[in-house]
Design a protein around this motif. Structure first.
Motif, PDB file in Angstrom:
ATOM      1  N   ALA A 126     -38.829  27.060 -23.132  1.00 10.53           N
ATOM      2  CA  ALA A 126     -37.790  28.035 -22.766  1.00 10.53           C
ATOM      3  C   ALA A 126     -36.686  27.414 -21.910  1.00 10.53           C
ATOM      4  CB  ALA A 126     -38.434  29.201 -22.014  1.00 10.53           C
ATOM      5  N   HIS A 127     -37.008  26.383 -21.123  1.00  7.31           N
ATOM      6  CA  HIS A 127     -36.036  25.909 -20.129  1.00  7.31           C
ATOM      7  C   HIS A 127     -35.610  24.457 -20.275  1.00  7.31           C
ATOM      8  CE1 HIS A 127     -36.471  29.540 -17.657  1.00  7.31           C
ATOM      9  NE2 HIS A 127     -37.764  29.453 -17.885  1.00  7.31           N
ATOM     10  N   TYR A 128     -36.461  23.610 -20.833  1.00 11.47           N
ATOM     11  CA  TYR A 128     -36.216  22.171 -20.688  1.00 11.47           C
ATOM     12  C   TYR A 128     -36.177  21.403 -22.015  1.00 11.47           C
ATOM     13  CZ  TYR A 128     -36.954  23.395 -15.854  1.00 11.47           C
ATOM     14  OH  TYR A 128     -36.844  23.982 -14.624  1.00 11.47           O
ATOM     15  N   THR A 129     -35.560  22.014 -23.010  1.00 11.99           N
ATOM     16  CA  THR A 129     -35.305  21.269 -24.250  1.00 11.99           C
ATOM     17  C   THR A 129     -33.839  20.847 -24.245  1.00 11.99           C
ATOM     18  OG1 THR A 129     -34.783  23.295 -25.411  1.00 11.99           O
ATOM     19  CG2 THR A 129     -37.074  22.506 -25.548  1.00 11.99           C
ATOM     20  N   TRP A 130     -33.514  19.866 -25.069  1.00  7.43           N
ATOM     21  CA  TRP A 130     -32.143  19.340 -25.037  1.00  7.43           C
ATOM     22  C   TRP A 130     -31.071  20.384 -25.347  1.00  7.43           C
ATOM     23  CZ3 TRP A 130     -30.338  15.984 -22.129  1.00  7.43           C
ATOM     24  CH2 TRP A 130     -31.092  14.878 -21.762  1.00  7.43           C
ATOM     25  N   PRO A 131     -31.242  21.278 -26.318  1.00  6.79           N
ATOM     26  CA  PRO A 131     -30.187  22.269 -26.557  1.00  6.79           C
ATOM     27  C   PRO A 131     -29.875  23.116 -25.309  1.00  6.79           C
ATOM     28  CG  PRO A 131     -31.711  22.222 -28.402  1.00  6.79           C
ATOM     29  CD  PRO A 131     -32.307  21.359 -27.333  1.00  6.79           C
ATOM     30  N   THR A 132     -30.906  23.536 -24.602  1.00  4.91           N
ATOM     31  CA  THR A 132     -30.716  24.379 -23.411  1.00  4.91           C
ATOM     32  C   THR A 132     -29.999  23.603 -22.311  1.00  4.91           C
ATOM     33  OG1 THR A 132     -32.828  25.402 -23.953  1.00  4.91           O
ATOM     34  CG2 THR A 132     -31.943  25.861 -21.774  1.00  4.91           C
ATOM     35  N   VAL A 133     -30.462  22.386 -22.068  1.00  2.80           N
ATOM     36  CA  VAL A 133     -29.894  21.602 -20.966  1.00  2.80           C
ATOM     37  C   VAL A 133     -28.467  21.152 -21.299  1.00  2.80           C
ATOM     38  CG1 VAL A 133     -30.167  19.453 -19.660  1.00  2.80           C
ATOM     39  CG2 VAL A 133     -32.158  20.877 -20.126  1.00  2.80           C
ATOM     40  N   THR A 134     -28.238  20.776 -22.553  1.00  5.40           N
ATOM     41  CA  THR A 134     -26.890  20.347 -22.926  1.00  5.40           C
ATOM     42  C   THR A 134     -25.913  21.524 -22.833  1.00  5.40           C
ATOM     43  OG1 THR A 134     -27.963  18.805 -24.450  1.00  5.40           O
ATOM     44  CG2 THR A 134     -25.591  19.038 -24.657  1.00  5.40           C
ATOM     45  N   ASP A 135     -26.368  22.712 -23.161  1.00  6.10           N
ATOM     46  CA  ASP A 135     -25.516  23.903 -22.981  1.00  6.10           C
ATOM     47  C   ASP A 135     -25.065  24.010 -21.529  1.00  6.10           C
ATOM     48  OD1 ASP A 135     -25.737  24.661 -25.594  1.00  6.10           O
ATOM     49  OD2 ASP A 135     -27.250  26.235 -25.247  1.00  6.10           O
ATOM     50  N   ALA A 136     -26.011  23.838 -20.602  1.00  2.30           N
ATOM     51  CA  ALA A 136     -25.694  23.969 -19.174  1.00  2.30           C
ATOM     52  C   ALA A 136     -24.716  22.881 -18.731  1.00  2.30           C
ATOM     53  CB  ALA A 136     -26.979  23.900 -18.354  1.00  2.30           C
TER      54      ALA A 136
END
Lengths: 256, 375
Positions: B351-361
């Motif tokens: 939910a929190h620490y995959t590349w798509p999520t982090v790159t979005d941030a």
């Protein structure tokens, strides 16, 4: 033949205690007379008393009058507390080497990792190893370490692994606990804290009384009872010492 | 940082990495050739480090910092210069800073970050990887984190520490997190077979150093197996000499350095991951263990990892060898419940620490920074 089995036996005890009790039971089944000396006065033992430090040697000398063989289970606090320094180590193991001379058959059972602060080698241990007719270790790695120690007869070394406590002792108790699926982590964490607090309380009581050993599992009719050991009796100590001196003098007198 | 660069490049950002020629953060010796190369869609420029002249003076300053002594500003600068310097990288930034929408520097205590941040602070984001350690409280760190335009934190506890360290923290700061790659499959049985691991084991993965809690863990593990008669060995891999005490050699197995392709299988094969380090700003190994369905047992004094454990519901914490023993006894005695905890951890990572999520941030943060300059 009478064999003295030295170490913690149940109740309450854990896997090691259960195995020592099983060994004592097997010896009895073969027709031997067995006496058990345990540091935990809750144990189902013949004798209770401190077996940490020099007290172990004194206990052995005292019991050697009625026993021919001895089995000593080395574990936490037996014969040395984890905090034992070099002097205490040398005195304890040196005296142990002397005390073991009183037995015709000596079995030393070593837990893994081998609970000897300062290692298995050195002059202090040589007398002890040389008196052993059997040294039982739990794995090959321990065997390789012990066989290099001075005084060890390689032919006396036996590898006998302790069964992993898949369903026994404290692990079993964890298995019996029931947790709701909601907020599982908090429940388990709370149980860890509570059980650790109980273990600290038991440990603290043992350290105060100088008998650090295997932890109680906190379950069953023995929970909440004290693990206090019988304190050393000064009269007994004096008698043991006097008896030993008498024996040495007698020996010297009979020598040509 | 390299993975973040590739992740941004994969979204059609032009990304360059400016770095040193060194591979060791102890020696800082130049091992790569200086110059420009391409790694996929990312351009990599390497610059040589400059040797420190007086190692004894640097060691003295290091000692004073470690003891949390108050250093003058001049001494703090001397301390920063006493590890390594990479002046050509600085000059490259001076020359080309205007070409970049954002300059991301990491971690906080290196010369390249402290000096690089002074070149174009209005377009600089520092990813500090802060720990609550004596270095973090130097005045030069406070002024760097206050002077730059942005900061990326890996966790909420690190963000809060950033505010304590630098009350005038960079205006564009956010918790972007860090990402781990989700493996397609695991081969736990194969890993056990390849390494001859026949007994159940718990795992320590990482640098075998004092600062990572390795030596303390050895003592705690020894005490735990002595008092609980646990079935586990302790398997470890990573850099640094493990220095296993004689009495534990039969229960602690060092696999040395493992190829990265082996790591997912190692996490999957373990009964639990142990994380003794108190100085973590994210803890990638914890995330990788949860992804592999392995429960985590971490030291309670690590603010960040304890936060992950509590927030995810996937890990237990311990504060001494007795609690560690209970945690291990729990894993041995109630493996199904332990697996249920690990499932919570896996859900948390996904939910929190995959590349798509982090790159979005990261993209949101950079866009905000660029927009603020254009206003």
């Amino acid at each position: 033949m009478t064999t003295l089995v030295v170490g913690t036996v149940p109740p309450p005890g854990g896997e090691a205690a259960a195995q020592l009790a099983a060994l004592a039971s097997q010896l009895r089944a073969t027709g031997e007379r067995v006496e058990v000396l345990s540091p935990d006065r809750r144990s189902a033992a013949h004798h209770h008393g401190s077996i940490t430090g020099p007290m172990l040697a004194l206990q052995l000398i005292r019991r050697s009058r009625s026993c021919d063989g001895v089995v000593i289970a080395f574990g936490p606090g037996v014969p040395l507390a984890a905090t034992a320094g070099r002097v205490e180590r040398a005195v304890t193991l040196g005296l142990l080497g002397v005390a073991l001379r009183s037995f015709s058959d000596v079995t030393l059972r070593l837990a893994s990792p081998i609970p000897l602060p300062g290692g298995v080698g050195g002059r202090a241990t040589a007398a002890m190893w040389s008196r052993a007719t059997s040294i039982v270790v739990e794995n090959e790695a321990d065997r390789e370490r012990v066989v290099l120690a001075p005084g060890v007869d390689a032919a006396c070394l036996v590898v006998r692994p302790t069964a992993a406590p898949a369903h026994g002792g404290r692990s079993m108790a964890w298995n019996e606990l029931h947790f709701d699926t909601a907020d599982l982590r908090s429940q388990v964490q709370l149980a860890v804290r509570e059980r650790a607090a109980e273990a600290r309380r038991v440990n603290s009581a043992r350290v105060e009384l100088g008998a650090k050993g295997v932890l109680d599992d906190g379950a069953g009719p023995f929970s909440g009872t004290s693990a206090r050991v019988s304190p050393p009796d000064p009269v007994v100590l004096a008698r043991v010492f006097a008896g030993r001196v008498r024996r040495v003098l007698r020996k010297l007198a009979t020598q040509p | 940082m390299a993975e973040a660069a590739h992740s941004l490049a994969a979204r059609d950002h032009e990304v360059e990495i400016l770095t040193t020629c060194a591979t060791s953060h102890f020696s800082w010796a130049n091992e790569f050739e200086p110059g420009r190369s391409e790694d996929g869609r990312v351009v990599v420029s390497r610059f040589p480090t400059v040797a420190v002249r007086s190692r004894s003076a640097a060691a003295q300053l290091e000692h004073r910092v470690q003891r949390s002594e108050s250093l003058s500003p001049a001494d703090e600068i001397a301390w920063v210069n006493g590890r390594f310097r990479v002046p050509e990288l600085y000059l490259e930034l001076v020359n080309r800073a205007e070409e970049f929408d954002a300059i991301v520097l990491s971690p906080y205590l290196f010369w390249s970050t402290i000096y690089g941040a002074t070149v174009a602070p209005e377009r600089t984001i520092v990813m500090p990887c802060l720990h609550d350690e004596p270095y973090a409280w130097l005045g030069i760190v406070r002024s760097t984190l206050s002077a730059v335009a942005g900061a990326w934190f890996l966790s909420e506890p690190e963000h809060q520490l950033g505010h304590r360290v630098a009350p005038g923290l960079a205006p564009f700061h956010s918790v972007v997190g860090a990402a781990v790659v989700v493996p397609e499959h695991y081969d736990a049985a194969g890993f056990r077979e390849r390494h001859g691991l026949s007994r159940p084991f718990v795992l320590y993965a990482g640098r075998r150093e004092e600062g990572k809690g390795w030596r303390r863990l050895l003592g705690e593990f020894g005490a735990a197996i002595a008092s609980h008669e646990l079935p586990f060995d302790l398997v470890t891999f990573g850099v640094g000499s493990p220095d296993i005490p004689e009495g534990l050699q039969s229960r602690v197995i060092d696999l040395g350095y493992l190829e990265s392709s082996e790591l997912p299988d190692a996490f999957a094969a373990a009964d639990a991951l142990l994380q003794p380090s108190l100085n973590e700003s994210f803890s990638r190994t914890v995330m990788e263990a949860w992804l592999a369905g392995t429960p985590v047992i971490a030291h309670a004094a690590s603010e960040v990892v304890a936060w992950h454990c509590e927030r995810s519901g996937g890990g237990l914490t311990y504060s001494d060898e007795i609690e560690l023993g209970e945690c291990l006894a729990f894993v041995a005695g109630a493996p199904k419940t332990a697996a249920a905890l690990a499932d919570e951890g896996r859900r948390y990572v996904l939910a929190h620490y995959t590349w798509p999520t982090v790159t979005d941030a990261m993209e949101r943060s950079i866009e905000g920074l660029v927009a603020s300059r254009q206003r």
